[in-house]
Design an enzyme around this catalytic site. Sequence first.
Site, PDB file in Angstrom:
ATOM      1  N   THR A 131       0.812  -1.226   0.000  1.00  0.00           N
ATOM      2  CA  THR A 131       0.000   0.000   0.000  1.00  0.00           C
ATOM      3  C   THR A 131       0.846   1.276   0.000  1.00  0.00           C
ATOM      4  O   THR A 131       0.301   2.367  -0.107  1.00  0.00           O
ATOM      5  CB  THR A 131      -0.897   0.026   1.255  1.00  0.00           C
ATOM      6  OG1 THR A 131      -0.042  -0.182   2.394  1.00  0.00           O
ATOM      7  CG2 THR A 131      -1.958  -1.044   1.211  1.00  0.00           C
ATOM      8  N   CYS A 152      17.840   4.905  -3.528  1.00  0.00           N
ATOM      9  CA  CYS A 152      17.361   5.523  -4.782  1.00  0.00           C
ATOM     10  C   CYS A 152      18.377   6.503  -5.385  1.00  0.00           C
ATOM     11  O   CYS A 152      18.594   6.517  -6.597  1.00  0.00           O
ATOM     12  CB  CYS A 152      16.023   6.222  -4.552  1.00  0.00           C
ATOM     13  SG  CYS A 152      15.862   6.996  -2.949  1.00  0.00           S
ATOM     14  N   SER A 186       8.613  12.141  -1.955  1.00  0.00           N
ATOM     15  CA  SER A 186       8.072  10.774  -2.039  1.00  0.00           C
ATOM     16  C   SER A 186       9.115   9.739  -1.618  1.00  0.00           C
ATOM     17  O   SER A 186       8.771   8.613  -1.299  1.00  0.00           O
ATOM     18  CB  SER A 186       7.546  10.467  -3.441  1.00  0.00           C
ATOM     19  OG  SER A 186       8.584  10.619  -4.378  1.00  0.00           O
ATOM     20  N   ARG A 225      16.718  17.436   0.923  1.00  0.00           N
ATOM     21  CA  ARG A 225      15.294  17.200   0.613  1.00  0.00           C
ATOM     22  C   ARG A 225      14.709  18.493   0.061  1.00  0.00           C
ATOM     23  O   ARG A 225      14.904  19.568   0.649  1.00  0.00           O
ATOM     24  CB  ARG A 225      14.559  16.791   1.894  1.00  0.00           C
ATOM     25  CG  ARG A 225      13.139  16.355   1.654  1.00  0.00           C
ATOM     26  CD  ARG A 225      13.031  14.998   1.015  1.00  0.00           C
ATOM     27  NE  ARG A 225      13.442  13.908   1.895  1.00  0.00           N
ATOM     28  CZ  ARG A 225      13.683  12.675   1.479  1.00  0.00           C
ATOM     29  NH1 ARG A 225      13.564  12.347   0.203  1.00  0.00           N
ATOM     30  NH2 ARG A 225      14.067  11.732   2.331  1.00  0.00           N
ATOM     31  N   HIS A 261      14.300  12.344  -8.052  1.00  0.00           N
ATOM     32  CA  HIS A 261      15.479  12.923  -7.424  1.00  0.00           C
ATOM     33  C   HIS A 261      16.387  13.515  -8.514  1.00  0.00           C
ATOM     34  O   HIS A 261      16.524  12.937  -9.602  1.00  0.00           O
ATOM     35  CB  HIS A 261      16.289  11.843  -6.692  1.00  0.00           C
ATOM     36  CG  HIS A 261      15.600  11.267  -5.490  1.00  0.00           C
ATOM     37  ND1 HIS A 261      14.470  11.802  -4.918  1.00  0.00           N
ATOM     38  CD2 HIS A 261      15.927  10.175  -4.731  1.00  0.00           C
ATOM     39  CE1 HIS A 261      14.120  11.080  -3.861  1.00  0.00           C
ATOM     40  NE2 HIS A 261      14.982  10.082  -3.736  1.00  0.00           N
TER      41      HIS A 261
HETATM   42  P1  NAP Z   1       5.581   4.153   2.667  1.00  0.00           P
HETATM   43  O1  NAP Z   1       4.945   4.866   1.551  1.00  0.00           O
HETATM   44  O2  NAP Z   1       5.578   4.795   4.009  1.00  0.00           O
HETATM   45  O3  NAP Z   1       4.914   2.688   2.767  1.00  0.00           O
HETATM   46  C1  NAP Z   1       5.230   1.803   3.814  1.00  0.00           C
HETATM   47  C2  NAP Z   1       4.586   0.463   3.566  1.00  0.00           C
HETATM   48  O4  NAP Z   1       4.991  -0.421   4.615  1.00  0.00           O
HETATM   49  C3  NAP Z   1       3.059   0.489   3.572  1.00  0.00           C
HETATM   50  O5  NAP Z   1       2.544  -0.445   2.670  1.00  0.00           O
HETATM   51  C4  NAP Z   1       2.730   0.051   4.995  1.00  0.00           C
HETATM   52  O6  NAP Z   1       1.471  -0.572   5.127  1.00  0.00           O
HETATM   53  C5  NAP Z   1       3.813  -0.993   5.217  1.00  0.00           C
HETATM   54  N1  NAP Z   1       4.007  -1.212   6.642  1.00  0.00           N
HETATM   55  C6  NAP Z   1       4.362  -0.316   7.582  1.00  0.00           C
HETATM   56  N2  NAP Z   1       4.390  -0.894   8.802  1.00  0.00           N
HETATM   57  C7  NAP Z   1       4.014  -2.188   8.609  1.00  0.00           C
HETATM   58  C8  NAP Z   1       3.832  -3.304   9.485  1.00  0.00           C
HETATM   59  N3  NAP Z   1       4.044  -3.199  10.804  1.00  0.00           N
HETATM   60  N4  NAP Z   1       3.473  -4.475   8.952  1.00  0.00           N
HETATM   61  C9  NAP Z   1       3.255  -4.596   7.621  1.00  0.00           C
HETATM   62  N5  NAP Z   1       3.402  -3.580   6.736  1.00  0.00           N
HETATM   63  C10 NAP Z   1       3.780  -2.396   7.235  1.00  0.00           C
HETATM   64  O7  NAP Z   1       7.140   3.850   2.351  1.00  0.00           O
HETATM   65  P2  NAP Z   1       7.860   3.759   0.905  1.00  0.00           P
HETATM   66  O8  NAP Z   1       8.307   5.083   0.471  1.00  0.00           O
HETATM   67  O9  NAP Z   1       7.003   2.945   0.017  1.00  0.00           O
HETATM   68  O10 NAP Z   1       9.195   2.976   1.282  1.00  0.00           O
HETATM   69  C11 NAP Z   1       9.229   1.588   1.517  1.00  0.00           C
HETATM   70  C12 NAP Z   1      10.677   1.121   1.611  1.00  0.00           C
HETATM   71  O11 NAP Z   1      11.347   1.358   0.384  1.00  0.00           O
HETATM   72  C13 NAP Z   1      11.524   1.838   2.667  1.00  0.00           C
HETATM   73  O12 NAP Z   1      12.460   0.950   3.201  1.00  0.00           O
HETATM   74  C14 NAP Z   1      12.228   2.909   1.879  1.00  0.00           C
HETATM   75  O13 NAP Z   1      13.423   3.346   2.488  1.00  0.00           O
HETATM   76  C15 NAP Z   1      12.516   2.134   0.615  1.00  0.00           C
HETATM   77  N6  NAP Z   1      12.770   2.964  -0.561  1.00  0.00           N
HETATM   78  C16 NAP Z   1      11.953   3.983  -0.852  1.00  0.00           C
HETATM   79  C17 NAP Z   1      12.211   4.742  -1.987  1.00  0.00           C
HETATM   80  C18 NAP Z   1      11.343   5.887  -2.323  1.00  0.00           C
HETATM   81  O14 NAP Z   1      11.739   6.671  -3.218  1.00  0.00           O
HETATM   82  N7  NAP Z   1      10.194   6.040  -1.714  1.00  0.00           N
HETATM   83  C19 NAP Z   1      13.266   4.456  -2.809  1.00  0.00           C
HETATM   84  C20 NAP Z   1      14.065   3.397  -2.494  1.00  0.00           C
HETATM   85  C21 NAP Z   1      13.818   2.660  -1.376  1.00  0.00           C
HETATM   86  P3  NAP Z   1       0.179   0.242   5.686  1.00  0.00           P
HETATM   87  O15 NAP Z   1      -0.276   1.117   4.565  1.00  0.00           O
HETATM   88  O16 NAP Z   1      -0.783  -0.858   6.010  1.00  0.00           O
HETATM   89  O17 NAP Z   1       0.642   1.005   6.877  1.00  0.00           O
END
Ligand code: NAP
Length: 333
Positions: A9, A125, A155, A230, A237
């Site tokens: 999600t 990223c 994001s 940021r 980015h």
């Molecule tokens: P996000 O938008 O905050 O999404 C977090 C996700 O993790 C949601 O689906 C959330 O589910 C789930 N989650 C949180 N707590 C949980 C739990 N206790 N049990 C099960 N699911 C849980 O974060 P994001 O930006 O997608 O980033 C996700 C990962 O990718 C991070 O490690 C981040 O550092 C990495 N990343 C991000 C980017 C980027 O550009 N965004 C790039 C590279 C890597 P709910 O909706 O149910 O809370």
Amino acid sequence: MNFAIIGATGNVGRTTIKVLEKSKIKIDNLFLVASEKSAGNKLVFKQKEIIIEQLEKYDFSKAEITIFAAGSEIAKKWAPQASKKTIVIDNSKYFRMDKDVPLVVAEVNPHDLMNHNNIIANPNCSTIQLMLPLKPLHDKYKIKRVVVSTYQAVSGAGKESVDELFSQTKDYLDNKKINSRNFTKQIAFNLIPHIDSFVDDGYTKEEWKMENETKKILDKTIGLTATCVRVPVKTSHSESVNIEFENEYDLEKVKKILVNAPGCKVVDENKDGGYITPLEAEGDYSTFISRIRKDHSNNKALNMWIVSDNLLKGAALNTVQIAECLMKKKKEV
Ligand code: NAP
């Protein structure tokens, strides 16, 4: 082939669903997993609604490949046990510097996938988009040192941070009090020279990641120093990069190398608008390179501007490409 996404999600999870829809991988079943809060909700994959499962109740043996996109704490707690039943490709920073875990950019070091223990790490990223142009330049000219300043979209800090930029922007325009929850300072109409936590020597963890991940992916002899910032941009980015080679180089040859670099697109005209901005890179699979020019202060160095969608090549796209590489490798065996 069955796939699963943990954190389906979130920003990265939702983007991964879209990338899988476009991928050539034939997916029989896609399992979507998130927290208790989202369990029972539905997301659409290939026009079919899929019910989101709760992580604690999910059976990891249901999918051959599981993409984790739920942060470091979840990766730390769940990926080791998941890896006994499925191949884990993790987006978080948790496993990246583990010597037994390959850290892979699909176009740069897919050979590192030859040896893995069912956990593969997706790089940061900002690192991924930097590796694409650096790799062919390093092969040709041997890079000595890189100085990079990043301009990173909100994001990259998760879906709540995007909401914060929107709500702060609205509050600012409505002359209301600005509240900061996800960022240390106001992000709307501002920028913040701080991403991830501080480490001991004055750098931030994000800067540390860029330095050390580059060494692991490309070459441990490359020196890199980063300043990560940021900015109030929703997606993509940008990076201002100074690259110093061991020896002098030919600018025209450099441009030719970059035009042919896998995953890259050069948009570099010395005129108004002859470069790429983050908004234009959003939704595109390419990493864009603009403003390629000689460094007047050092004839072994050059400058460039690199922009890429952080949710695509910086996260979802690269994980799906890793899965494609794994499947290709499996077919070859
Ligand atoms: P996000 O938008 O905050 O999404 C977090 C996700 O993790 C949601 O689906 C959330 O589910 C789930 N989650 C949180 N707590 C949980 C739990 N206790 N049990 C099960 N699911 C849980 O974060 P994001 O930006 O997608 O980033 C996700 C990962 O990718 C991070 O490690 C981040 O550092 C990495 N990343 C991000 C980017 C980027 O550009 N965004 C790039 C590279 C890597 P709910 O909706 O149910 O809370």
